[in-house]
Design an enzyme around this catalytic site. Sequence first.
Site, PDB file in Angstrom:
ATOM      1  N   LYS A 196      25.127  39.818  47.474  1.00 42.73           N
ATOM      2  CA  LYS A 196      26.144  39.483  48.476  1.00 42.73           C
ATOM      3  C   LYS A 196      25.614  39.727  49.887  1.00 42.73           C
ATOM      4  O   LYS A 196      25.862  38.945  50.808  1.00 42.73           O
ATOM      5  CB  LYS A 196      27.415  40.291  48.220  1.00 42.73           C
ATOM      6  CG  LYS A 196      28.126  39.883  46.922  1.00 42.73           C
ATOM      7  CD  LYS A 196      29.191  40.884  46.528  1.00 42.73           C
ATOM      8  CE  LYS A 196      29.973  40.442  45.290  1.00 42.73           C
ATOM      9  NZ  LYS A 196      30.859  41.499  44.765  1.00 42.73           N
ATOM     10  N   GLY A 293      38.602  39.822  41.079  1.00 43.43           N
ATOM     11  CA  GLY A 293      39.799  39.489  40.316  1.00 43.43           C
ATOM     12  C   GLY A 293      40.107  38.006  40.408  1.00 43.43           C
ATOM     13  O   GLY A 293      39.704  37.328  41.366  1.00 43.43           O
TER      14      GLY A 293
HETATM   15  P1  NAP Z   1      33.932  34.941  33.081  1.00 43.02           P
HETATM   16  O1  NAP Z   1      35.320  35.468  33.043  1.00 43.02           O
HETATM   17  O2  NAP Z   1      32.916  35.517  32.174  1.00 43.02           O
HETATM   18  O3  NAP Z   1      34.024  33.356  32.807  1.00 43.02           O
HETATM   19  C1  NAP Z   1      32.901  32.560  32.668  1.00 43.02           C
HETATM   20  C2  NAP Z   1      33.333  31.188  32.157  1.00 43.02           C
HETATM   21  O4  NAP Z   1      32.210  30.329  32.115  1.00 43.02           O
HETATM   22  C3  NAP Z   1      33.911  31.215  30.735  1.00 43.02           C
HETATM   23  O5  NAP Z   1      34.993  30.333  30.645  1.00 43.02           O
HETATM   24  C4  NAP Z   1      32.752  30.749  29.861  1.00 43.02           C
HETATM   25  O6  NAP Z   1      33.159  30.025  28.725  1.00 43.02           O
HETATM   26  C5  NAP Z   1      32.028  29.794  30.800  1.00 43.02           C
HETATM   27  N1  NAP Z   1      30.590  29.760  30.548  1.00 43.02           N
HETATM   28  C6  NAP Z   1      29.667  30.710  30.857  1.00 43.02           C
HETATM   29  N2  NAP Z   1      28.445  30.306  30.471  1.00 43.02           N
HETATM   30  C7  NAP Z   1      28.603  29.076  29.917  1.00 43.02           C
HETATM   31  C8  NAP Z   1      27.711  28.142  29.331  1.00 43.02           C
HETATM   32  N3  NAP Z   1      26.399  28.387  29.247  1.00 43.02           N
HETATM   33  N4  NAP Z   1      28.218  26.984  28.874  1.00 43.02           N
HETATM   34  C9  NAP Z   1      29.552  26.722  28.957  1.00 43.02           C
HETATM   35  N5  NAP Z   1      30.434  27.579  29.522  1.00 43.02           N
HETATM   36  C10 NAP Z   1      29.966  28.727  29.976  1.00 43.02           C
HETATM   37  O7  NAP Z   1      33.334  35.018  34.553  1.00 43.02           O
HETATM   38  P2  NAP Z   1      34.136  35.175  35.935  1.00 43.02           P
HETATM   39  O8  NAP Z   1      34.447  36.607  36.143  1.00 43.02           O
HETATM   40  O9  NAP Z   1      35.221  34.180  36.001  1.00 43.02           O
HETATM   41  O10 NAP Z   1      32.972  34.834  36.992  1.00 43.02           O
HETATM   42  C11 NAP Z   1      32.603  33.498  37.259  1.00 43.02           C
HETATM   43  C12 NAP Z   1      31.732  33.448  38.504  1.00 43.02           C
HETATM   44  O11 NAP Z   1      32.458  33.966  39.610  1.00 43.02           O
HETATM   45  C13 NAP Z   1      30.458  34.299  38.435  1.00 43.02           C
HETATM   46  O12 NAP Z   1      29.441  33.655  39.150  1.00 43.02           O
HETATM   47  C14 NAP Z   1      30.858  35.593  39.142  1.00 43.02           C
HETATM   48  O13 NAP Z   1      29.763  36.270  39.712  1.00 43.02           O
HETATM   49  C15 NAP Z   1      31.743  35.040  40.230  1.00 43.02           C
HETATM   50  N6  NAP Z   1      32.716  35.986  40.768  1.00 43.02           N
HETATM   51  C16 NAP Z   1      33.536  36.660  39.926  1.00 43.02           C
HETATM   52  C17 NAP Z   1      34.490  37.527  40.462  1.00 43.02           C
HETATM   53  C18 NAP Z   1      35.429  38.286  39.594  1.00 43.02           C
HETATM   54  O14 NAP Z   1      36.235  39.054  40.103  1.00 43.02           O
HETATM   55  N7  NAP Z   1      35.404  38.093  38.263  1.00 43.02           N
HETATM   56  C19 NAP Z   1      34.581  37.674  41.856  1.00 43.02           C
HETATM   57  C20 NAP Z   1      33.724  36.952  42.691  1.00 43.02           C
HETATM   58  C21 NAP Z   1      32.806  36.094  42.130  1.00 43.02           C
HETATM   59  P3  NAP Z   1      34.031  30.710  27.535  1.00 43.02           P
HETATM   60  O15 NAP Z   1      35.342  31.063  28.180  1.00 43.02           O
HETATM   61  O16 NAP Z   1      34.172  29.687  26.481  1.00 43.02           O
HETATM   62  O17 NAP Z   1      33.259  31.922  27.115  1.00 43.02           O
HETATM   63  N1  HSE Z   2      31.708  43.036  39.815  1.00 41.74           N
HETATM   64  C1  HSE Z   2      32.140  42.668  41.120  1.00 41.74           C
HETATM   65  C2  HSE Z   2      32.822  43.880  41.787  1.00 41.74           C
HETATM   66  C3  HSE Z   2      33.083  41.490  41.015  1.00 41.74           C
HETATM   67  O1  HSE Z   2      33.044  44.911  41.146  1.00 41.74           O
HETATM   68  O2  HSE Z   2      33.100  43.817  42.971  1.00 41.74           O
HETATM   69  C4  HSE Z   2      33.250  40.721  42.293  1.00 41.74           C
HETATM   70  O3  HSE Z   2      32.084  40.093  42.712  1.00 41.74           O
END
Ligand code: NAP
Ligand code: HSE
Length: 417
Positions: A196, A293
């Site tokens: 980040k 989130g």
């Molecule tokens: P997540 O809950 O693990 O969801 C990932 C999704 O992508 C799932 O639906 C998964 O499918 C799909 N996926 C992953 N690899 C795949 C592949 N090879 N082929 C097809 N589908 C695939 O992740 P997330 O937390 O939403 O995070 C998503 C992105 O946002 C990441 O880059 C993360 O760094 C970023 N981010 C997350 C947050 C946070 O708070 N979570 C905050 C800021 C940024 P299935 O559902 O079928 O497993």
């Molecule tokens: N794992 C990250 C955190 C999610 O704890 O802030 C958001 O990028």
Amino acid sequence: MLGFGTVGQGAYRMLRDNYEAIKKKVGADIEIVRVGVRDVDKPRSESGVKLTTDLRGIVDDPTIDMVIEVMGGLDPAGALIAKALESGKHVVTANKELIAKEGVDLVHIAAQRGLDLHYEAAVGGGIPLIQPLKHQLAGNDLIKLMGILNGTTNYILTKMAEEGADFDEVLALAQEKGYAEADPTSDVDGFDTQYKLAILGSIGFQKTLPPGRVYREGIRSVAKRDMEFAELFGYRIKLLGIVEAVGHGVSARVHPTMIPKDHPLADVRGVYNAVWIRGDFVGDVMFSGRGAGGDPTGSAVIGDVIDVCRNIRIGGAGNVLPQDGEIDVIAMDELVTKYYLRMIVLDAPKVLGCIATVFGNCNVSLAAMEMRTLPRQRGELVFLTHPCQEAEFLRGIKALKNLHVVDQVVNWIRVEE
Ligand code: NAP
Ligand code: HSE
């Protein structure tokens, strides 16, 4: 949309719940045509979208205008985004690792084709950071940017400070509550903050800051005892990402940092994130909010989607390219800052003098001291230094470890004012 996990479903929810208002603001319909996932049968909190495992089919579909990548990871996300851009589609992503490592190449592909590649959600969840840095603050020469960019580590450090808990205890609790991942390495060891900071530094200083050039330390070494001494000296310990103009380059680093209690970042608690920026004209500004989130991150994704839609309507693109070339990053040895140091020493005459002499010989000046008596004629000795060069401080630490009066150098932490 590629991915329908935490962020994908958050973005979908926002678009569904606020559909009419968003449609009015954009002046057009936005339809999520298909969503690519790994397993279409997996139970999910949101339904009502068409799921597919054919992600390539989405980026190849000529009827789709925009791809939202919220699947994470480098591979296949990077290749899918490149393909989407090459097929003439705008892209919105939340993928910090990909943007930090491969963002420059992807933005070039987008710019060459007059397409948008937006990634507001990649840093700070729902907090607007990328757009203000690219636009409203762009007239400033950036002096310093410091951020609490990871919610998991801020939650752990806040619990340790406020409840006197140990790192391992709080990490286990954070995992139980679902704040921390089963494998907490990326958060706890500072990789997430490193990605980040690389993104913010590249935009803020208008040259590429590769994540590998950002010095990184995690929070595993921070002990309850350090929290207690920080409190006593008037500081709080936070995992900060810092990028600061130094000479013709910057210092770029992620490490536990003691920050005065009256600094605005010191009050950022729990899973909240915040970024404090000092610009030459704007002065000091701070952005804070929920850094992770589904709902906050989904909000940032949809903000980008709306921006892209407006650009499609006016026939423009809003990419801002970092100027060619990398930022000159100074070596950590050259950093000048204050330090906190905690050690276990023999409690006897001349011991303090001995230690002060070692530091004096390394041009390290001591600013404050606390000592607690321990059993077996030992003492816990804690110093704060005046600003000094990191190379000199480390030379002092090395010499201290060789003194027969020093049992253990337990920990040291950099201090910001
Ligand atoms: P997540 O809950 O693990 O969801 C990932 C999704 O992508 C799932 O639906 C998964 O499918 C799909 N996926 C992953 N690899 C795949 C592949 N090879 N082929 C097809 N589908 C695939 O992740 P997330 O937390 O939403 O995070 C998503 C992105 O946002 C990441 O880059 C993360 O760094 C970023 N981010 C997350 C947050 C946070 O708070 N979570 C905050 C800021 C940024 P299935 O559902 O079928 O497993
Ligand atoms: N794992 C990250 C955190 C999610 O704890 O802030 C958001 O990028």
